[in-house]
Design a protein around this motif. Structure first.
Motif, PDB file in Angstrom:
ATOM      1  N   GLU A 152       5.118  -5.458  10.446  1.00  0.00           N
ATOM      2  CA  GLU A 152       3.525  -5.667  10.821  1.00  0.00           C
ATOM      3  C   GLU A 152       2.836  -4.571  10.956  1.00  0.00           C
ATOM      4  OE1 GLU A 152       0.661  -8.588  13.508  1.00  0.00           O
ATOM      5  OE2 GLU A 152       3.177  -8.777  13.605  1.00  0.00           O
ATOM      6  N   GLY A 153       1.506  -4.339  10.542  1.00  0.00           N
ATOM      7  CA  GLY A 153       0.465  -3.250  10.834  1.00  0.00           C
ATOM      8  C   GLY A 153       0.740  -1.923   9.888  1.00  0.00           C
ATOM      9  N   THR A 154       1.636  -1.926   9.175  1.00  0.00           N
ATOM     10  CA  THR A 154       1.925  -0.872   8.144  1.00  0.00           C
ATOM     11  C   THR A 154       0.815  -0.924   7.167  1.00  0.00           C
ATOM     12  OG1 THR A 154       4.215  -1.095   8.499  1.00  0.00           O
ATOM     13  CG2 THR A 154       3.395   0.010   6.353  1.00  0.00           C
ATOM     14  N   GLU A 155       0.103   0.208   7.212  1.00  0.00           N
ATOM     15  CA  GLU A 155      -0.871   0.608   6.203  1.00  0.00           C
ATOM     16  C   GLU A 155      -0.596   0.405   4.847  1.00  0.00           C
ATOM     17  OE1 GLU A 155      -3.172   3.835   7.524  1.00  0.00           O
ATOM     18  OE2 GLU A 155      -4.558   2.539   8.634  1.00  0.00           O
ATOM     19  N   LEU A 156      -1.050   0.083   3.758  1.00  0.00           N
ATOM     20  CA  LEU A 156      -1.019  -0.081   2.229  1.00  0.00           C
ATOM     21  C   LEU A 156      -2.125   1.098   1.662  1.00  0.00           C
ATOM     22  CD1 LEU A 156      -0.436  -3.901   2.052  1.00  0.00           C
ATOM     23  CD2 LEU A 156       1.382  -2.168   1.969  1.00  0.00           C
ATOM     24  N   THR A 157      -1.388   1.806   0.943  1.00  0.00           N
ATOM     25  CA  THR A 157      -2.570   2.713  -0.063  1.00  0.00           C
ATOM     26  C   THR A 157      -2.135   2.696  -1.305  1.00  0.00           C
ATOM     27  OG1 THR A 157      -1.189   4.595   0.075  1.00  0.00           O
ATOM     28  CG2 THR A 157      -2.194   4.071   2.089  1.00  0.00           C
ATOM     29  N   ASP A 158      -3.337   3.160  -2.017  1.00  0.00           N
ATOM     30  CA  ASP A 158      -3.234   3.542  -3.362  1.00  0.00           C
ATOM     31  C   ASP A 158      -2.454   4.758  -3.678  1.00  0.00           C
ATOM     32  OD1 ASP A 158      -5.131   5.415  -3.108  1.00  0.00           O
ATOM     33  OD2 ASP A 158      -6.626   4.330  -4.074  1.00  0.00           O
ATOM     34  N   ASP A 159      -2.286   5.082  -4.938  1.00  0.00           N
ATOM     35  CA  ASP A 159      -1.516   6.247  -5.166  1.00  0.00           C
ATOM     36  C   ASP A 159      -2.360   7.616  -4.720  1.00  0.00           C
ATOM     37  OD1 ASP A 159       0.271   4.778  -6.405  1.00  0.00           O
ATOM     38  OD2 ASP A 159      -0.302   5.155  -8.617  1.00  0.00           O
ATOM     39  N   SER A 160      -3.648   7.462  -4.497  1.00  0.00           N
ATOM     40  CA  SER A 160      -4.145   8.705  -3.977  1.00  0.00           C
ATOM     41  C   SER A 160      -4.236   8.933  -2.601  1.00  0.00           C
ATOM     42  CB  SER A 160      -5.774   8.667  -4.232  1.00  0.00           C
ATOM     43  OG  SER A 160      -6.471   7.548  -3.724  1.00  0.00           O
ATOM     44  N   GLY A 161      -3.689   7.779  -1.953  1.00  0.00           N
ATOM     45  CA  GLY A 161      -3.441   7.612  -0.303  1.00  0.00           C
ATOM     46  C   GLY A 161      -4.709   6.852   0.367  1.00  0.00           C
ATOM     47  N   ARG A 162      -5.518   6.438  -0.514  1.00  0.00           N
ATOM     48  CA  ARG A 162      -6.677   5.617   0.531  1.00  0.00           C
ATOM     49  C   ARG A 162      -6.214   4.295   0.882  1.00  0.00           C
ATOM     50  NH1 ARG A 162     -10.556   1.686  -1.131  1.00  0.00           N
ATOM     51  NH2 ARG A 162      -9.721   1.520  -3.220  1.00  0.00           N
ATOM     52  N   VAL A 163      -6.348   3.700   2.088  1.00  0.00           N
ATOM     53  CA  VAL A 163      -6.201   2.596   2.765  1.00  0.00           C
ATOM     54  C   VAL A 163      -6.782   1.578   1.967  1.00  0.00           C
ATOM     55  CG1 VAL A 163      -5.791   1.581   4.701  1.00  0.00           C
ATOM     56  CG2 VAL A 163      -5.564   3.739   4.775  1.00  0.00           C
ATOM     57  N   ILE A 164      -6.049   0.814   1.305  1.00  0.00           N
ATOM     58  CA  ILE A 164      -6.385  -0.526   0.744  1.00  0.00           C
ATOM     59  C   ILE A 164      -6.145  -1.796   1.112  1.00  0.00           C
ATOM     60  CG2 ILE A 164      -6.661   0.876  -1.585  1.00  0.00           C
ATOM     61  CD1 ILE A 164      -4.082  -0.317  -2.258  1.00  0.00           C
ATOM     62  N   GLY A 165      -5.318  -1.825   2.512  1.00  0.00           N
ATOM     63  CA  GLY A 165      -4.644  -2.927   3.111  1.00  0.00           C
ATOM     64  C   GLY A 165      -3.691  -2.806   4.072  1.00  0.00           C
ATOM     65  N   LYS A 166      -3.030  -3.840   4.576  1.00  0.00           N
ATOM     66  CA  LYS A 166      -2.346  -3.827   5.807  1.00  0.00           C
ATOM     67  C   LYS A 166      -1.006  -5.089   5.648  1.00  0.00           C
ATOM     68  CE  LYS A 166      -3.412  -4.967   9.850  1.00  0.00           C
ATOM     69  NZ  LYS A 166      -4.418  -4.904  11.008  1.00  0.00           N
ATOM     70  N   ILE A 167      -0.185  -4.680   6.035  1.00  0.00           N
ATOM     71  CA  ILE A 167       0.869  -5.715   6.116  1.00  0.00           C
ATOM     72  C   ILE A 167       0.848  -6.641   7.328  1.00  0.00           C
ATOM     73  CG2 ILE A 167       3.632  -6.005   6.477  1.00  0.00           C
ATOM     74  CD1 ILE A 167       4.051  -3.762   4.506  1.00  0.00           C
ATOM     75  N   THR A 168       0.793  -7.884   7.214  1.00  0.00           N
ATOM     76  CA  THR A 168       0.813  -8.877   8.494  1.00  0.00           C
ATOM     77  C   THR A 168       1.981  -9.428   8.991  1.00  0.00           C
ATOM     78  OG1 THR A 168       0.078 -10.629   6.797  1.00  0.00           O
ATOM     79  CG2 THR A 168      -1.760  -9.247   7.968  1.00  0.00           C
ATOM     80  N   SER A 169       2.901  -9.482   7.996  1.00  0.00           N
ATOM     81  CA  SER A 169       4.286  -9.947   8.248  1.00  0.00           C
ATOM     82  C   SER A 169       5.313  -9.513   7.435  1.00  0.00           C
ATOM     83  CB  SER A 169       4.557 -11.389   8.080  1.00  0.00           C
ATOM     84  OG  SER A 169       3.912 -12.347   9.015  1.00  0.00           O
ATOM     85  N   GLY A 170       6.532  -9.035   8.051  1.00  0.00           N
ATOM     86  CA  GLY A 170       7.537  -8.071   7.309  1.00  0.00           C
ATOM     87  C   GLY A 170       8.741  -8.294   7.747  1.00  0.00           C
ATOM     88  N   GLY A 171       9.994  -8.401   6.910  1.00  0.00           N
ATOM     89  CA  GLY A 171      11.120  -8.599   7.582  1.00  0.00           C
ATOM     90  C   GLY A 171      12.119  -8.662   6.679  1.00  0.00           C
ATOM     91  N   PHE A 172      13.519  -8.962   6.814  1.00  0.00           N
ATOM     92  CA  PHE A 172      14.385  -8.691   5.749  1.00  0.00           C
ATOM     93  C   PHE A 172      14.657 -10.288   5.316  1.00  0.00           C
ATOM     94  CE2 PHE A 172      19.034  -9.252   4.314  1.00  0.00           C
ATOM     95  CZ  PHE A 172      18.957  -8.158   3.446  1.00  0.00           C
ATOM     96  N   GLY A 173      14.648 -10.784   4.131  1.00  0.00           N
ATOM     97  CA  GLY A 173      14.853 -11.775   3.654  1.00  0.00           C
ATOM     98  C   GLY A 173      16.415 -12.285   3.218  1.00  0.00           C
ATOM     99  N   PRO A 174      16.912 -12.913   4.094  1.00  0.00           N
ATOM    100  CA  PRO A 174      18.384 -13.280   4.136  1.00  0.00           C
ATOM    101  C   PRO A 174      18.542 -13.991   2.530  1.00  0.00           C
ATOM    102  CG  PRO A 174      17.745 -13.889   6.206  1.00  0.00           C
ATOM    103  CD  PRO A 174      16.697 -13.390   5.378  1.00  0.00           C
ATOM    104  N   THR A 175      17.789 -15.041   1.975  1.00  0.00           N
ATOM    105  CA  THR A 175      18.097 -15.701   0.846  1.00  0.00           C
ATOM    106  C   THR A 175      17.693 -14.791  -0.308  1.00  0.00           C
ATOM    107  OG1 THR A 175      17.767 -17.789   2.003  1.00  0.00           O
ATOM    108  CG2 THR A 175      17.666 -17.718  -0.373  1.00  0.00           C
TER     109      THR A 175
END
Length: 382
Positions: free
Chosen positions: A312-335
């Motif tokens: 959570e909180g990791t920034e998301l960018t396009d290929d040029s490095g421009r910030v276009i979003g952010k992760i709000t939940s993240g983890g390992f999916g056991p299934t």
């Protein structure tokens, strides 16, 4: 496995004694629960004899029992209760039949989400289940906006258990055969193991299952009766979080909050047509405009490349490095067998199949936008 930061293993401190304990606290300790503070309560993150991966797997394959008594339960009564609640939420409560349950959310004047909740139409009023972290604020919000003959009763003598997984129906069916044919999002009263219960066929795992309310002084008795069944095992917050993430279900305060609208969060399905058209709830004009013109960003599913989760909180960018979003939940999916995440992206990048970059410790890591849920829902619809 990687946990949501609030669920990470830690040493219990003296400050934790300020957190509340549910009626099942002593049972959790007896069963080897690792107790952590969460939303003002001490709750088990996992149990010593299993661990999060196994607890998650049991919910997918048999049945898992969760203590969700930290959630708030309230009843709204009075002749005008439906209109009073519809002034606060965008759900169509008027057409909600007795014994049926509907998901909704309180909105603010800018269309943001104050909290999400479950609404049940009961013979004796509207029963609401609200989030623990927002409980006090929700109750104050309701009291400030209900008037006339409409009254609010806080059901603080009740506990709440969630029995989740494909084996859940057979377990409850040994005491209440009619529970096995209840459709998803329906609610009935049953006597389970000699205990009066309000049973809703619902949950937060993506699996078939039930949420069961009972008087707190009978909660341990009911939990022990359920756990005696070979199919049932105790599960904690860690598995609850990984299950809901794989199911693509939002966590309040992370994936949705006062700055996100239902349109951005992909929750328009929870606003029935009459309410979308007529409005009459806080922020209706903002939400209606986004329904008509589109939202500037959307909540999406993400599959990061590799095996390590993106937090959570990791920034998301396009290929040029421009910030276009952010992760709000993240983890390992056991299934799923790999990392999964949810986050917001500018709408132009929100289509399935798009590749974006997650900036992990300053280095870009490819993430594919995918449709949610990551694991198909198994709700029982009759």
């Amino acid at each position: 496995m990687d946990l949501h930061p609030v669920l990470k293993d830690r040493t219990v401190t003296d400050q934790d004694s300020q957190n509340k304990k549910t009626a099942l606290y002593a049972l959790h300790v007896e069963l080897g629960g690792k107790m952590v503070p969460f939303a003002g309560y001490m709750l088990p993150v996992q149990y010593a004899d299993a661990g999060i991966m196994l607890e998650h797997q049991r919910a997918r394959e048999s049945a898992a029992l969760f203590d969700v008594s930290h959630m708030g339960q309230v009843r709204i009564t009075g002749a005008d209760r439906v209109a009073a609640l519809e002034a606060l939420v965008p759900a169509d409560v008027e057409t909600l039949a007795v014994g049926r349950t509907r998901y909704s959310f309180f909105t603010n004047e800018t269309g943001g989400i104050l909290d999400d909740l479950m609404i049940t139409q009961a013979e004796d009023g509207l029963i609401l289940v609200i989030n623990a972290a927002c409980k006090d604020a929700d109750i104050a919000h309701l009291r400030a906006n209900l008037s006339g003959d409409v009254k609010l009763e806080v059901l603080d003598s009740l506990s709440l258990l969630a029995l989740q997984g494909p084996g859940s129906a057979a377990v409850l069916g040994q005491w209440a055969p009619e529970a096995t044919t209840m459709p998803f999002m329906s609610t009935r009263d049953f006597v389970i193991a000699g205990i009066d219960c309000r049973v809703s066929r619902s949950g937060y795992s993506g699996e078939d299952g039930y949420e069961i309310a009972m008087e707190s002084d009978r909660a341990v008795d009911l939990a022990r009766a359920l756990l005696e069944h070979d199919a049932v095992s105790a599960s904690g917050l860690g598995a609850r979080d990984s299950l809901r993430l794989e199911a693509g279900l939002c966590l309040y305060g992370h994936d949705i909050d006062t700055t996100t609208t239902p349109v951005e969060a992909g929750l328009t399905w929870a606003m029935q047509k009459r309410r979308r058209t007529e409005g009459g709830f806080p922020g209706a004009a903002v939400i209606q405009k986004q329904l008509a013109d589109g939202a500037p960003r959307r909540l999406v599913g993400l599959k990061p490349e590799g095996r390590a989760p993106c937090r959570e909180g990791t920034e998301l960018t396009d290929d040029s490095g421009r910030v276009i979003g952010k992760i709000t939940s993240g983890g390992f999916g056991p299934t799923v067998g790999g990392p999964v995440a949810m986050g917001y992206l500018e709408t132009a990048f929100a289509s399935a199949g798009t590749t974006v970059q997650a900036m992990v410790r300053g280095k870009p890591r490819p993430c594919e936008v995918v449709k949610m849920p990551f694991v198909a829902h198994s709700f029982y619809r009759g």
